[in-house]
Design a protein around this motif. Structure first.
Motif, PDB file in Angstrom:
ATOM      1  N   MET A   1     -20.604  41.990  36.672  1.00  0.00           N
ATOM      2  CA  MET A   1     -21.649  42.645  36.375  1.00  0.00           C
ATOM      3  C   MET A   1     -22.840  41.682  37.106  1.00  0.00           C
ATOM      4  O   MET A   1     -24.554  42.074  36.241  1.00  0.00           O
ATOM      5  N   PHE A   2     -22.204  40.864  37.279  1.00  0.00           N
ATOM      6  CA  PHE A   2     -23.164  39.327  38.353  1.00  0.00           C
ATOM      7  C   PHE A   2     -23.239  39.405  40.038  1.00  0.00           C
ATOM      8  O   PHE A   2     -21.836  39.961  40.244  1.00  0.00           O
ATOM      9  N   ASP A   3     -24.385  40.185  40.240  1.00  0.00           N
ATOM     10  CA  ASP A   3     -24.780  40.026  42.261  1.00  0.00           C
ATOM     11  C   ASP A   3     -23.387  38.859  41.993  1.00  0.00           C
ATOM     12  O   ASP A   3     -24.106  37.985  42.048  1.00  0.00           O
ATOM     13  N   GLY A   4     -22.765  39.406  43.366  1.00  0.00           N
ATOM     14  CA  GLY A   4     -22.347  39.055  44.100  1.00  0.00           C
ATOM     15  C   GLY A   4     -20.960  37.499  43.358  1.00  0.00           C
ATOM     16  O   GLY A   4     -20.435  36.991  44.524  1.00  0.00           O
ATOM     17  N   ILE A   5     -20.318  38.251  42.667  1.00  0.00           N
ATOM     18  CA  ILE A   5     -19.639  38.088  41.719  1.00  0.00           C
ATOM     19  C   ILE A   5     -18.816  38.616  41.020  1.00  0.00           C
ATOM     20  O   ILE A   5     -18.550  39.313  40.891  1.00  0.00           O
ATOM     21  N   GLN A   6     -17.077  38.645  42.157  1.00  0.00           N
ATOM     22  CA  GLN A   6     -15.919  39.920  41.981  1.00  0.00           C
ATOM     23  C   GLN A   6     -14.703  39.258  41.360  1.00  0.00           C
ATOM     24  O   GLN A   6     -14.601  37.869  41.035  1.00  0.00           O
TER      25      GLN A   6
ATOM     26  N   GLU B   1     -12.220  32.462  34.421  1.00  0.00           N
ATOM     27  CA  GLU B   1     -13.128  33.224  32.864  1.00  0.00           C
ATOM     28  C   GLU B   1     -14.598  33.105  33.740  1.00  0.00           C
ATOM     29  O   GLU B   1     -14.947  32.522  34.935  1.00  0.00           O
ATOM     30  N   LEU B   2     -15.499  34.159  33.524  1.00  0.00           N
ATOM     31  CA  LEU B   2     -16.432  34.500  33.744  1.00  0.00           C
ATOM     32  C   LEU B   2     -17.814  33.222  33.903  1.00  0.00           C
ATOM     33  O   LEU B   2     -18.306  32.307  34.801  1.00  0.00           O
TER      34      LEU B   2
ATOM     35  N   HIS C   1     -16.970  35.135  24.984  1.00  0.00           N
ATOM     36  CA  HIS C   1     -16.024  34.792  26.114  1.00  0.00           C
ATOM     37  C   HIS C   1     -15.557  36.054  27.064  1.00  0.00           C
ATOM     38  O   HIS C   1     -14.840  35.666  27.807  1.00  0.00           O
ATOM     39  N   LEU C   2     -16.108  37.449  26.920  1.00  0.00           N
ATOM     40  CA  LEU C   2     -15.625  38.538  27.537  1.00  0.00           C
ATOM     41  C   LEU C   2     -16.397  38.098  29.606  1.00  0.00           C
ATOM     42  O   LEU C   2     -15.822  38.603  30.072  1.00  0.00           O
ATOM     43  N   GLY C   3     -17.759  37.362  28.819  1.00  0.00           N
ATOM     44  CA  GLY C   3     -18.393  36.552  30.569  1.00  0.00           C
ATOM     45  C   GLY C   3     -19.066  38.042  30.628  1.00  0.00           C
ATOM     46  O   GLY C   3     -20.230  38.130  31.798  1.00  0.00           O
TER      47      GLY C   3
ATOM     48  N   HIS D   1      -8.943  37.478  27.479  1.00  0.00           N
ATOM     49  CA  HIS D   1      -9.865  37.181  27.970  1.00  0.00           C
ATOM     50  C   HIS D   1     -10.521  36.337  25.929  1.00  0.00           C
ATOM     51  O   HIS D   1     -10.291  35.456  25.303  1.00  0.00           O
ATOM     52  N   LEU D   2      -9.423  37.639  25.140  1.00  0.00           N
ATOM     53  CA  LEU D   2      -9.883  37.136  24.128  1.00  0.00           C
ATOM     54  C   LEU D   2      -8.702  36.673  23.321  1.00  0.00           C
ATOM     55  O   LEU D   2      -8.535  36.246  22.478  1.00  0.00           O
ATOM     56  N   SER D   3      -7.573  37.286  24.082  1.00  0.00           N
ATOM     57  CA  SER D   3      -6.548  36.088  22.792  1.00  0.00           C
ATOM     58  C   SER D   3      -6.586  34.685  23.607  1.00  0.00           C
ATOM     59  O   SER D   3      -6.854  33.973  22.588  1.00  0.00           O
ATOM     60  N   MET D   4      -7.341  34.463  25.367  1.00  0.00           N
ATOM     61  CA  MET D   4      -7.479  32.953  25.315  1.00  0.00           C
ATOM     62  C   MET D   4      -7.981  32.874  24.402  1.00  0.00           C
ATOM     63  O   MET D   4      -7.881  31.040  24.610  1.00  0.00           O
ATOM     64  N   SER D   5      -9.425  33.333  24.208  1.00  0.00           N
ATOM     65  CA  SER D   5     -10.490  32.738  23.515  1.00  0.00           C
ATOM     66  C   SER D   5      -9.344  31.526  22.282  1.00  0.00           C
ATOM     67  O   SER D   5     -10.279  30.926  21.586  1.00  0.00           O
TER      68      SER D   5
END
Length: 609
Positions: A193-198, A159-160, A330-332, A458-462
């Motif tokens: 949406m984060f620079d440098g994160i894939q 998760e982000l 939770h979505l990040g 992400h939303l189920s595992m939340s």
């Protein structure tokens, strides 16, 4: 099902590892554990689904192979028999317990033998220390990472928000992100949406070493079966495959339920699951009051026909402002589909009712041509432009309105770089495949994992719920992708072969109803006097928007005025998308945004924000 995390060659303290674990503990509340060595560490949060007393991760084979794993391996019994015959000892019946021996036998090709959904990390110390990361063929289990090529360091997590808990991972805004997001409702491909994160792509195995750095290998698409050409034969084959996979996925060592929206896809999965499960429980979500598009009556009909114990979940729209920040966190990263809010609430209710696993009908539209945009694009006569309308249909905000909403500085930046829509249109135009194959490759390979599967995960595992997806099973998706468009798209509807397969299993009212998206009725909910309207107005205040310099506050004010005078899906979805993006910025990126009173140059074009 679990959450995994770790690093390679980074300077990470034990405290950081515990913090990362704590941030995503909702996805693995049953056990937490770590393994570490010189220059590496792996961690696991376990959601116990199979062999509740076993399955202790990290899994180890001797002193040299350590594995952590998120997902389900459905063919683990067959693999266990094969590996034991080769001399391996496997101490329990948990699905992931086969992974160290499987890796020892086949190396990085071990994924060729897996049937399931997974994100896996292997630390191999037999020769040069090597970290191996792998994802399933469809992208059901995401894995986010940051790679520092200069330092040869990698951090990863399921998760982000958890990934950002590593001190070495910076939450900086990816500058093209707003345009990418509004053009497609969430970034597609590997970039977040984060620079440098894939995010590791589907069907990918990555190897990380000190000497060779990060190397990616995208596995080849498996061969597709010969399709049936007669509609009846194709429908029979689809039903047989879907029945086999649904019956297989219903088995777990914890209670299993089905999600029944009232549409074709989830209703068919529910009907097939009810064949194999005694006293199956089904869940549907609706909203307090009377709203357009309410599907609860259709879901109830399906439940009555299948004999399931039906749970009607109902949430009050007045609670949405309190729920939405949690959904975004939770979505990040932003996802502009309003159904995210309902999905989060629905899986919370599933868990509260005592269920750990839920079956859903996700991915049928992508595989069988169910979306109107696919049907319209496929039906456009040869020689005419089908791409422009298709790309526009992907967007949260129409292209013309996006241009109006952007600040002058950001508009200039997007124009110089080229818009996301222009890039996607160029990719589609350059495809060497036929039109339907091009559409399916894009929908299944690009949009499905980014927009749909990560959201569901992400939303189920939340809520500590594992989702299983019969339509994503290899046999179903390969056969679906082999079918010609004539068997998927009829003149009056998409998913024609799936409707034929469901005939006799579902109520006529469900089979004959017009298709509608499973979403919130936000046009009605973002109206003056409604809780969401006031919340959106506060989140999108001129002061808040000026903090980042991306959106023109005066144009947002006019958008609110338009929604008040003439409520429409266009203005409501635009306001929703902007609100979600602003909540994301405020939660994750506040420190990196330009201040309204600073002469910042966030876009690198010489223009002051």
């Amino acid at each position: 099902m679990c959450r995994i995390y770790g690093h390679f060659e980074a300077q990470v303290t034990a405290h950081e590892m515990r913090t990362v674990s704590a941030v995503q503990r909702h996805g693995g509340p049953d056990a937490q554990a770590q393994a570490a060595g010189r220059g590496w560490a792996l961690g696991i949060n376990r959601l116990a689904v199979m062999d509740l007393a076993g399955g202790r991760q990290p899994y180890r084979l001797g002193e040299h192979i350590t594995v952590v794993f998120n997902g389900e391996i459905y063919n683990h019994a067959e693999l266990r028999r094969r590996l034991v015959a080769r001399g391996h000892r496997i101490d329990d019946d948990c699905d992931g317990s086969v992974l160290p021996a499987l890796y020892a036998e086949y190396g990085a090709d071990f994924t060729d033998h897996l049937d399931g959904m997974y994100a896996i990390a292997v630390m191999d110390l037999r020769h040069e220390p090597t970290l191996v990361l792998a994802t399933d063929d469809v992208g059901m289990k995401p894995l986010y990472y940051q790679w520092d090529a200069y330092r040869r360091q990698l951090h990863f997590s399921s998760e982000l928000p958890a990934l950002l808990a590593f001190r070495g991972v910076r939450a900086a805004v990816w500058e093209p992100g707003l345009d990418e997001y509004l053009s497609t409702k969430t970034p597609f491909g590997e970039q977040t949406m984060f620079d440098g994160i894939q995010v590791l792509p589907p069907a990918t195995t990555a190897r990380v070493t000190r000497s060779g750095g990060l190397r990616m290998h995208r596995r080849a698409d498996p061969a597709r079966p010969e399709p049936d050409t007669a509609p009846a034969a194709a429908a029979d084959r689809v039903l047989a495959l879907l029945r086999e996979e649904t019956h297989r996925l219903i088995h777990a060592d914890v209670p299993v339920a089905a999600i029944t929206s009232g549409g074709l896809d989830s209703s068919l999965v529910s009907a097939l699951a009810a064949e194999a499960a005694e006293n199956l429980h089904s869940f549907n979500i609706a909203y307090t009051g009377r709203w357009p598009g309410d599907e609860r009556d259709f879901a109830r009909e399906v439940a009555e026909r299948n004999g399931t114990h039906h749970h009607q979940v109902e949430i009050d729209p007045e609670t949405f402002p309190a729920l939405l920040p949690d959904v975004v966190w939770h979505l990040g990263q932003p996802n502009a589909d309003p159904i995210t809010l309902s999905t989060h609430a629905l899986f919370g209710a599933v868990r509260d009712a005592g269920f750990t696993v839920a079956l859903t009908g996700d991915a049928a539209d992508e595989l069988f041509g169910g979306y109107d945009r696919i049907r319209k694009a496929a039906g456009t006569p040869d020689g005419e432009d089908w791409i422009t309308g298709y790309v526009e249909a992907l967007a949260a905000v129409p292209a013309a309105l996006r241009t109006e909403l952007y600040s002058a500085e950001y508009r200039h930046y997007v124009a110089a770089r080229g818009s996301a829509s222009e890039r996607i249109a160029g990719e589609l135009a350059a495809s060497e495949h036929g039109r339907m194959e091009t559409l399916t490759r894009f929908e299944v390979g690009r949009r499905l994992p980014a927009y749909h599967l990560r959201r569901v995960d992400h939303l189920s595992m939340s809520a500590s719920v594992e989702v299983r997806l019969p339509f994503c099973q290899p046999a179903v998706q390969r056969y679906a992708r082999s079918l010609p468009s004539s068997l998927k798209i009829a003149p009056d509807r998409g998913k024609d072969v799936l409707y034929r397969a469901a005939d006799g299993l579902l109520p006529e009212s469900v089979l004959n109803r017009p298709k509608q998206p499973f979403t919130l009725p936000i046009t009605a909910m973002i109206a003056p006097g409604a809780a969401l309207h006031g919340f959106a107005r506060d989140v999108l205040s001129p002061t808040a928007l000026r903090r980042y310099g991306l959106v023109e506050p005066a144009r947002v004010d006019r958008l609110f005025a338009e929604q008040t005078a003439r409520p429409s899906e266009r203005s409501a979805l635009a306001l929703w998308a902007l609100m979600v993006h602003q909540l994301w910025l405020d939660q994750f990126c506040a420190a990196s945004g330009p201040k309204a009173d600073e002469a910042a140059d966030p876009f690198g074009d010489g223009a002051a924000a």
